[in-house]
Design a protein around this motif. Structure first.
Motif: not given
Lengths: 389, 178, 428
Positions: B137-153
């Motif tokens: 929403v603040n102007g960052v394009s989708g290609a610039q951010a990658e998400t990953i989850s580690y849960g509680e690990e």
């Protein structure tokens, strides 16, 4: 110059300008009211992530070092303890071995003795049982025989009396005959015969004498007439006497008879009373028996419940029935599952609960007859309540 | 003639209006939380307007010192709403990324140890995605951010208590390339 | 005459028919069955395992039996002649096991075992088991299985295996993760996989030949299927976002798993042979932790579509959804017993996260643990024990509790934090 053609454009231009102004006015005013605050004095601390990481690492290293030291100590003490344990175990084991051998021998002997005793006891019990049964049999047959004898005797007596009644003989003779009926009824027949013969003989004799008399009587008719008259008088007097006597006897007999009836009536009344009492006592006994049975039932339930370990596989709705047969002493003769719950562990737990009771000692306090009839065989229904699942 | 005049006037009016609209201050609405399902914890923050505090290390004319910005953003228990104290730094990151299209980041979502592992994986992802949406929403394009989850690990603190748990409920923003 | 009448009357009463007394027992003691496992006699060899102790511990852990403490045993008979049943009965045992170990041909070892019913004074079972001197634990577990089966009618689960994950911190933020397999009592652990990145959610296939698990070794979460006998493994088709929570269908042909490729975590079913993916949930909330019902007709999973996580059941043919848990504000990670009757889960109440069991027949919920950081319940194949992960003294350990909550135990310490246990099915 056509002013008219310019009026419309001018109006439109004015309109546009008014619209523009209108559109711009809110913006101007908003600008004035914009609450752009001055930046507050920041009290933020710059966090150097690197130094934070090293601090945490330091702390952890210290903790780890402590742990290691503690572990080493624990190891050492554990090893020392183990060595000690091993030594002790060795000593104990040797001692145990010697003891065990001794114990094993003694126990083997003991077991043999016990087994013998048990066998003997069982034999005795069985013998006793047989004896009891025999005695019962004997008693019953004896009674039967006695009854038969009595019946026969009564029959005989009645027949005897009946025979005598119809005879044309003297009362004395009758009395003699009746006495015989009581004591030797089989001789009555011959006695009757003898009496009748005697009577016949006497009748014969009488006839001869009378003929002789007739001859003499004609000679002495006159005297005989007088004598006859006197004799008739005598006879009449005798007859009257005899009648009186017979009457007396008859009356006596009637009185006797009435006595006999009264006595019989009393006897009947007494018997009826006795019967009623008997009935009352029987009812009371029945009630008492019911109570005993009920008491014994709750005793059985409480003894088993105390020892029933409900297994982990027990579920609400399960039910098993065990047939328990007891000896009169209360000891268990046999336990058998006659209706399974479908779960092996449940069935086993039910059987075990009964076995653990061992002996229902209160059984020996109960009347053996009642016990044998009502309490020797027990159906125990295991139906658990209040289970979690 | 008159038609073309009217059109000109209209165009002028519209363009004036557009310029007026552009220069008013931005008011971002809080639709992050509504998109994140219904995970409303006891203290779900809808963040306020224009709270431009904590403008640490932010220069006045776009010369951003990104290295001094916060890169760990914390969350409340069982919640994935962006907290108020995260906003300013996130905005700064967003500005930087928006102005440096070749920069890219990795958002690593985490959860504290309570609850079951796979569910916590999903929670971690939700948090990372919440941050990602905020940046978008603040102007960052989708290609610039990658998400990953580690849960509680991958906890950052190993203790069991509110202090440790609050430290572990986080999203870490890591620059893959600047 | 009178007396004759009376006696005749009484005699007649005695001759009337006998009736059976009927009583009902409804109460008892809810406790494990007491059994004594007497130390085996070893002649002519030194054993490196105490078989009787292993059997005793196995039976105790199952929650079905209360093994007699060795220190209370007055003697250690090893043959029937040496057994005085009365002594063992007096000390409170319903059953007892005795045994003798002797050398056998080919360097093997022979264990002759007998199981007695102490109350009936009868032998229930006896067998001679042959094994190697280095797998005596297998011999012991076999004996435990037989004793268990003969006394309960259920198949024993002592010869099964467990799989779990350990995490050891080397330096802050730097861990070593291991996927390990051990006996059902935690003995003889061996490593199946070692990694610098997290491993989680191990799952056994129903035939016990394969494991599925999630590994981050490729820097993103991915699901792997590994064949235990050969160690060979295959990465299952991976997607953007989450790849997690693999669960084998009972016939082994499909895996239920969780993917977030379509925007948020949903449950999918992957047919392994064809690679066909079938989406099963359609909701913007988190849907995760699927598990199959034993008949393969429905899938249970965790969903927070109602706000906080609860367990739901989806009938696959009809796609009818049913919520199963209503007590408590957080219920997740459901697992069913083989008969489909009991559902174990992680349940949160005011005092923390516990292992709970719900009887699906009555919907009665029982909380089995009092520790507050419990997770990952897994059930023994005969439904007797639930093993789970918890924290003790700040360290992750595995613990177990019997289905009725009567018996609890902790597994021996592992290398680092131990978590994510998965109990194997019956193994050949």
């Amino acid at each position: 110059m056509r002013i008219r053609s310019y009026i419309l454009p001018v109006v439109l231009a004015l309109l546009v300008h008014i619209c523009v102004v209108l559109l711009l006015v809110p913006h101007w005013f908003q600008q004035k009211q914009d609450p752009r605050q001055t930046p507050r004095h920041i009290q933020a601390t710059m966090i150097d992530l690197k130094s934070l990481a090293t601090e945490v690492a330091n702390q952890q290293q210290i903790a780890e070092a402590k742990e290691e030291a503690a572990q080493k100590q624990a190891e050492q003490t554990r090893q020392a303890a183990e060595l000690e344990k091993q030594e002790q175990a060795e000593q104990a084991r040797q001692a145990q071995e010697a003891e065990r051998k001794q114990q094993a021998e003694a126990q083997a002997q003991k077991k043999k003795l016990e087994e013998q005793k048990q066998q003997e006891a069982q034999k005795k019990l069985e013998e006793l049982k047989k004896l009891e049964e025999k005695n019962l049999e004997k008693q019953r047959s004896e009674e039967k025989r006695l009854k038969e004898v009595e019946d026969a005797r009564i029959k005989e007596f009645d027949e005897c009396i009946a025979k005598i009644k119809g005879l044309d003989i003297t009362a004395e003779q009758k009395a003699t005959l009746e006495a015989l009926c009581n004591s030797k009824p089989k001789e009555v027949e011959s006695a009757i015969k003898a009496i009748l013969e005697k009577k016949a003989d006497e009748a014969e004799k009488k006839k001869l004498a009378e003929e002789a008399k007739k001859k003499a009587a004609e000679k002495q008719k006159q005297e005989a007439a007088q004598k006859a008259a006197e004799a008739e008088k005598l006879k009449a007097a005798e007859a009257a006497k005899k009648k009186a006597e017979a009457d007396k006897q008859r009356k006596a007999e009637e009185a006797k008879r009435k006595e006999a009836e009264r006595v019989a009536a009393e006897k009947a009344a007494a018997e009826a009373k006795q019967k009623a009492e008997l009935e009352k006592r029987r009812q009371a006994a029945l009630e008492k028996n019911k109570q005993t049975v009920a008491d014994f039932s709750s005793y059985v339930v409480s003894e088993i419940s105390r020892r029933w370990i409900r297994p982990a596989t027990a579920r609400n709705g399960m039910q098993a029935t065990a047939l328990v047969v007891l000896f009169p002493s209360g000891e268990i003769d046999s336990v058998e599952i006659i209706q399974s719950s479908g779960d092996l562990g449940f069935d086993r737990s039910a059987e075990n609960a009964v076995y653990k009771v061992g002996r229902f000692s209160r059984a020996s306090e109960i009347d053996p007859v009642l016990f044998d009839r009502n309490l020797r065989r027990i159906k125990v229904i295991f139906r658990p309540e209040g289970l979690r699942y | 003639m008159r038609a073309s005049n009217a059109v000109k006037a209209l165009t002028l009016a519209v363009s004036v209006a557009w310029i007026a609209g552009c220069s008013s201050p931005s008011t971002l609405s809080e639709d992050d939380s509504s998109m994140g399902g219904s995970a409303t914890g006891s203290s779900s923050n809808t963040y306020g307007t224009g709270d431009a505090s904590g403008v640490s290390g932010m220069g006045t004319d776009g010369n951003l010192d990104v290295a001094n910005l916060k890169t760990v953003f914390y969350f409340d228990f069982d919640d994935s709403t962006v907290r108020a104290d995260s906003v300013a730094d996130l905005e700064a990151h967003a500005q930087y990324l928006a102005s440096h299209p070749s920069a890219s980041i990795r958002l690593e979502g985490h959860a504290d140890e309570r609850g079951t592992r796979e569910y916590n994986m999903a929670l971690g992802e939700r948090r990372a995605k919440a941050i990602e949406r905020f940046l978008a929403v603040n102007g960052v394009s989708g290609a610039q951010a990658e998400t990953i989850s580690y849960g509680e690990e991958k906890p950052v603190v190993l203790g069991s208590g509110d202090g440790s748990w609050s430290q572990n409920r986080r999203v870490e923003l890591k620059y893959v390339s600047r | 005459m009178k007396k004759w009448f009376i006696s005749a009357f009484l005699m007649m009463m005695a001759v009337t028919a006998r009736a059976d007394l009927v009583v009902e027992v409804t109460q008892g003691v809810d406790a494990p069955t007491p059994i004594a496992v007497v130390p085996f006699q070893a002649t002519g060899l030194a054993l490196n395992e105490d078989i009787a102790q292993i059997v005793s511990d196995d039976l105790g852990r199952s929650g079905f039996f209360k093994p007699m403490n060795r220190s209370n045993m007055l003697g250690t008979p090893s043959t029937e002649e040496q057994v005085f049943f009365r002594d063992w009965r007096v000390s409170g045992n319903d059953y007892m096991v005795i045994g003798r170990v002797a050398p056998a041909a080919n360097g093997q070892v022979q264990a002759s075992v007998e199981l007695y019913d102490v109350l009936k004074e009868r032998k229930v079972w006896s067998e001679t088991v042959t094994g190697n001197s280095n797998n005596l634990r297998d011999v012991a577990h076999y004996i435990s299985d037989q004793v268990f089966e003969k006394l309960t009618g259920l198949k024993g689960a002592f010869s099964t295996r467990i799989v779990y994950v350990t995490a050891k911190m080397n330096t802050p933020g730097n861990f070593t993760y291991k996927l390990q397999m051990a006996d059902s009592d935690g003995a003889r652990p061996r490593t199946i996989l070692q990694s610098k990145e997290p491993i989680l959610s191990p799952a056994w296939s129903q035939d016990g030949s394969k494991l599925a698990y999630v590994s981050f070794e490729s820097s993103r979460p991915a699901i792997y299927v590994q064949e235990l006998a050969t160690g060979q493994r295959q990465k299952v088709q991976t997607f953007r976002g989450l790849n997690g929570s693999p669960a084998w269908s009972p016939d082994g042909s499909r895996l239920a798993l969780v993917l977030s490729k379509d925007g948020n975590p949903e449950v999918y079913i992957l047919t392994l042979a064809t690679g066909q993916l079938d989406r099963v949930t359609h909701h913007y909330g988190i849907d995760t932790e699927p598990t199959w019902a034993p008949d393969g007709q429905s899938i249970l999973f965790t969903s927070d579509r109602a706000g906080l996580p609860q367990i739901y059941s989806l009938n696959l043919p009809t796609r009818e959804l049913k919520r199963l848990t209503y007590e408590g504000k957080y219920n997740s990670r459901g697992r069913l017993t083989q008969d489909g009757r009991f559902l174990t889960m992680v349940h949160q109440d005011g005092s923390g996260f516990h292992i709970a069991v719900q009887d699906l027949k009555t919907n009665r919920l029982d909380i089995l643990t009092s520790s507050s950081l419990d997770e990952s319940p897994t059930i023994a194949p005969n439904g007797s024990i639930i093993m789970y992960a918890t924290k003790k003294g700040g360290k992750g350990v595995l613990a177990g509790v019997s289905l009725d909550g009567r018996v609890r135990f902790t597994m021996p310490n592992g290398d680092g934090d131990v978590r994510e246990p998965a109990w194997s099915p019956y193994l050949q």
